[in-house]
Design a protein around this motif. Structure first.
Motif, PDB file in Angstrom:
ATOM      1  N   ARG A   2       0.829  -1.197   0.000  1.00 45.51           N
ATOM      2  CA  ARG A   2       0.000   0.000   0.000  1.00 45.51           C
ATOM      3  C   ARG A   2       0.869   1.254   0.000  1.00 45.51           C
ATOM      4  NH1 ARG A   2      -4.397  -1.503   4.723  1.00 45.51           N
ATOM      5  NH2 ARG A   2      -5.553  -3.114   3.569  1.00 45.51           N
ATOM      6  N   ASP A  50      -6.422   1.302  -1.530  1.00 44.91           N
ATOM      7  CA  ASP A  50      -6.503  -0.164  -1.563  1.00 44.91           C
ATOM      8  C   ASP A  50      -7.706  -0.551  -2.407  1.00 44.91           C
ATOM      9  OD1 ASP A  50      -6.224  -2.845  -1.183  1.00 44.91           O
ATOM     10  OD2 ASP A  50      -6.782  -2.839   0.931  1.00 44.91           O
ATOM     11  N   SER A  51      -7.415  -1.137  -3.550  1.00 39.91           N
ATOM     12  CA  SER A  51      -8.477  -1.565  -4.476  1.00 39.91           C
ATOM     13  C   SER A  51      -9.391  -0.402  -4.848  1.00 39.91           C
ATOM     14  CB  SER A  51      -9.299  -2.708  -3.864  1.00 39.91           C
ATOM     15  OG  SER A  51      -8.466  -3.814  -3.561  1.00 39.91           O
TER      16      SER A  51
END
Length: 202
Positions: A2, A50-51
């Motif tokens: 991340r 994140d995503s």
């Protein structure tokens, strides 16, 4: 892995006051101007991507910013106090601080035409600057301030009220007028003499 996406800063009421994004570094800062309104507690958070979603950290512990008023303004006076100053005069600008002399580190004098003079001092409550009246260029408004050591740093006081130094234009002396006038009549007399002499020769 991340990566940091940015930072947000909040005041003590929970309002966001600044956002730094996109931002991938691990340190960000909020720059404040010291005013009474900015004296409060602040917190910050960071987030990571994140995503495609922002995942926020917990808020930091609050940091309290205390803003104190500037030291009281000094009083600036002139010695001698005159409505008009002439070429060759001297006038003292006397800056009188309302604080005990132990705290004062420096006086500064300012003029509305850009003059700024710093004078380091030690254990005095007032300090004078001798202004020489050298010409019309020193005519203007003057102010002063002092600096004290407070809370581990040097702090500038509020500025004094402005005082005016008016310089009267230098008049042409009567001697100069006589010299100039005498030269004028002498030159004209010589012109007349040579003209008359040439006519007689013809």
């Amino acid at each position: 892995m991340r990566k940091i996406g940015g930072f947000r800063f909040f005041n003590q009421t929970g309002d966001q006051v600044y956002e730094r994004a996109p931002y991938s570094h691990t340190v960000a800062w909020l720059q404040l101007t010291a005013t009474k309104a900015s004296g409060m507690e602040y917190t910050c958070v960071y987030w990571v991507q994140d995503s495609g979603q922002q995942i926020h950290s917990n808020r930091s512990l609050p940091l309290s910013i205390k803003v104190q008023d500037a030291p009281m303004a000094p009083v600036l006076s002139l010695d001698p106090q005159q409505p008009v100053y002439r070429y060759g005069n001297n006038v003292k600008l006397l800056c009188n601080a309302p604080l005990p002399s132990f705290y004062i580190r420096e006086f500064q004098y300012y003029a509305d035409f850009g003059l700024a003079i710093s004078i380091p001092v030690w254990k005095v409550e007032n300090y004078s600057y001798n202004l020489k009246i050298t010409g019309g260029e020193v005519s203007g408004s003057y102010s002063c301030a002092y600096f004290v050591f407070q809370s581990g740093r040097v702090v500038r006081s509020e500025s004094s009220l402005w005082v005016n130094v008016y310089v009267k234009s230098q008049p042409i002396s009567w001697i100069r007028e006589i010299v100039i006038g005498g030269s004028f009549f002498t030159i004209n007399g010589l012109i007349f003499f040579f003209s008359h002499h040439l006519k007689k020769k013809r």
